[in-house]
Scaffold this motif. Structure first.
Motif, PDB file in Angstrom:
ATOM      1  N   CYS A   1      44.337  43.677  48.852  1.00 35.16           N
ATOM      2  CA  CYS A   1      44.583  42.224  48.846  1.00 35.16           C
ATOM      3  C   CYS A   1      45.911  41.950  49.550  1.00 35.16           C
ATOM      4  CB  CYS A   1      44.626  41.720  47.408  1.00 35.16           C
ATOM      5  SG  CYS A   1      45.258  40.047  47.240  1.00 35.16           S
TER       6      CYS A   1
ATOM      7  N   CYS B   1      48.481  40.628  46.580  1.00 39.06           N
ATOM      8  CA  CYS B   1      48.966  41.442  45.464  1.00 39.06           C
ATOM      9  C   CYS B   1      48.732  42.942  45.681  1.00 39.06           C
ATOM     10  CB  CYS B   1      48.318  40.989  44.163  1.00 39.06           C
ATOM     11  SG  CYS B   1      46.602  41.498  43.987  1.00 39.06           S
TER      12      CYS B   1
ATOM     13  N   CYS C   1      39.889  38.626  45.895  1.00 36.88           N
ATOM     14  CA  CYS C   1      40.604  39.589  45.060  1.00 36.88           C
ATOM     15  C   CYS C   1      40.262  39.345  43.594  1.00 36.88           C
ATOM     16  CB  CYS C   1      42.105  39.442  45.276  1.00 36.88           C
ATOM     17  SG  CYS C   1      43.056  40.519  44.199  1.00 36.88           S
TER      18      CYS C   1
ATOM     19  N   GLU D   1      41.808  40.638  41.178  1.00 38.26           N
ATOM     20  CA  GLU D   1      43.039  40.685  40.400  1.00 38.26           C
ATOM     21  C   GLU D   1      43.728  39.314  40.379  1.00 38.26           C
ATOM     22  OE1 GLU D   1      44.656  42.956  37.840  1.00 38.26           O
ATOM     23  OE2 GLU D   1      43.464  44.059  39.333  1.00 38.26           O
ATOM     24  N   CYS D   2      43.930  38.738  41.579  1.00 34.92           N
ATOM     25  CA  CYS D   2      44.713  37.494  41.649  1.00 34.92           C
ATOM     26  C   CYS D   2      43.920  36.310  42.197  1.00 34.92           C
ATOM     27  CB  CYS D   2      45.979  37.712  42.483  1.00 34.92           C
ATOM     28  SG  CYS D   2      45.698  37.779  44.259  1.00 34.92           S
TER      29      CYS D   2
ATOM     30  N   HIS E   1      43.018  35.715  45.205  1.00 32.48           N
ATOM     31  CA  HIS E   1      43.306  35.329  46.580  1.00 32.48           C
ATOM     32  C   HIS E   1      42.104  35.580  47.491  1.00 32.48           C
ATOM     33  CE1 HIS E   1      45.907  34.474  49.991  1.00 32.48           C
ATOM     34  NE2 HIS E   1      45.340  35.490  50.610  1.00 32.48           N
TER      35      HIS E   1
HETATM   36 ZN    ZN Z   1      45.199  39.931  44.897  1.00 36.21          ZN
END
Ligand code: ZN
Length: 306
Positions: A217, A220, A234, A236-237, A239
């Motif tokens: 990503c 992050c 992503c 995780e975040c 994005h």
């Molecule tokens: Zn991310």
């Protein structure tokens, strides 16, 4: 606008990629964070010098060579009166000055930036002499981080503290300056002498097999992304990035890490492994190859046997 702008060094770019794709030793990690922090401080200073209204040439980040000595100048400003040379430090925390040495509290000695400043000024002066320019040089160390304190600083040191940077530049701004052809010639000459890729890189050894493959990503650096239509998302975040952009970003990283390896569909398919379709990789490479022309992608080769 700077006459010469700053860009991230190859060393910093490579370390950033390696930090994402492998586990760096503490020493290498520290080196990476120091470079990153230094760069961030320089960029903050650039944003301030950019606001200067008086006639001047701002040259950010010069790597120059005199005889066989290479020296780096963080920031240099030419006006009609003088050259101003700046060594920018992004130190954070409490430090103290004692017998011309610099310590981070409680008692860790660090390189006194004045030594570097004096050396750089001397090398620059000699270089200018060789080039036939005589112009005064004023040099200073700029401590850019607002969280920096230096105890016991003697009054006569050429230090510019965070609380003084703005006033220093405001003063510089009021110096009457009229640039002429000679100044432009000087600025152009220094830029032409700039060494683009530093021969001194402190990089850990790395090889292709040990590096994590995939599209990290951009925000992050997590590798947990999923491809949804034209986008990488992503997990995780959250994005999102266009797949083609992500692939080309990672092709650039690959080229940086392995400048001698050829960029082929197979190689990039493995490198950006989240993109399952080889055809898709080929289309992205072909399209970008056409756009940027043969020169930059001289290592791109189309495979015919598939
Ligand atoms: Zn991310």
């Amino acid at each position: 606008m700077p006459y010469k702008s700053r860009s991230k060094s190859t060393e910093l770019q490579i370390l950033k990629t390696l930090n994402t794709r492998m586990s760096l030793s503490n020493k290498d990690k520290q080196h990476y964070f120091n470079l990153k922090k230094g760069y961030e401080g320089e960029v903050i200073f650039d944003l301030l010098t950019e606001k200067l209204q008086s006639e001047c040439f701002i040259l950010n980040d010069l790597l120059l060579k005199l005889n066989n000595t290479i020296f780096q100048i963080d920031s240099l400003i030419i006006n009609s009166e003088a050259i101003y040379l700046f060594e920018v430090k992004n130190f954070e925390g409490d430090y103290y000055y004692e017998s011309d040495r610099l310590y981070k509290k409680p008692k860790t000695e660090i390189n006194n930036p004045l030594n570097q400043l004096i050396r750089n000024e001397s090398l620059l002066r000699q270089l200018l002499q060789n080039l036939g320019f005589t112009i005064p040089i004023y040099s200073s160390v700029v401590f850019i981080n607002p969280e920096f304190t230096l105890y016991q600083t003697p009054l006569n040191k050429p230090f510019i503290f965070p609380t003084q940077v703005n006033r220093y530049l405001e003063k510089l701004n009021t110096i009457p300056s009229k640039l002429n052809r000679k100044h432009k010639r000087l600025a152009d000459k220094l830029i032409s002498l700039h060494i683009k890729d530093s021969p001194f890189k402190l990089l850990p050894p790395y090889d292709y097999d040990q590096l994590q493959k995939g599209l990290p990503c951009v925000k992050c650096t997590s590798f947990t992304i999923s491809i949804e239509g034209k986008k990488c998302v992503c997990k995780e975040c959250g994005h999102e990035e266009i797949v083609a952009t992500a692939v080309m970003r990672n092709v650039k990283e690959f080229k940086l890490l392995f400048p001698n390896r050829k960029i082929t569909t197979n190689v990039i398919h493995e490198w950006c492994k989240e993109v399952k379709s080889k055809k898709r990789i080929r289309t992205i490479l072909k399209k970008n190859f056409k756009i940027v022309g043969v020169h930059q992608w001289s290592f791109y080769e189309e495979e015919t046997n598939q």
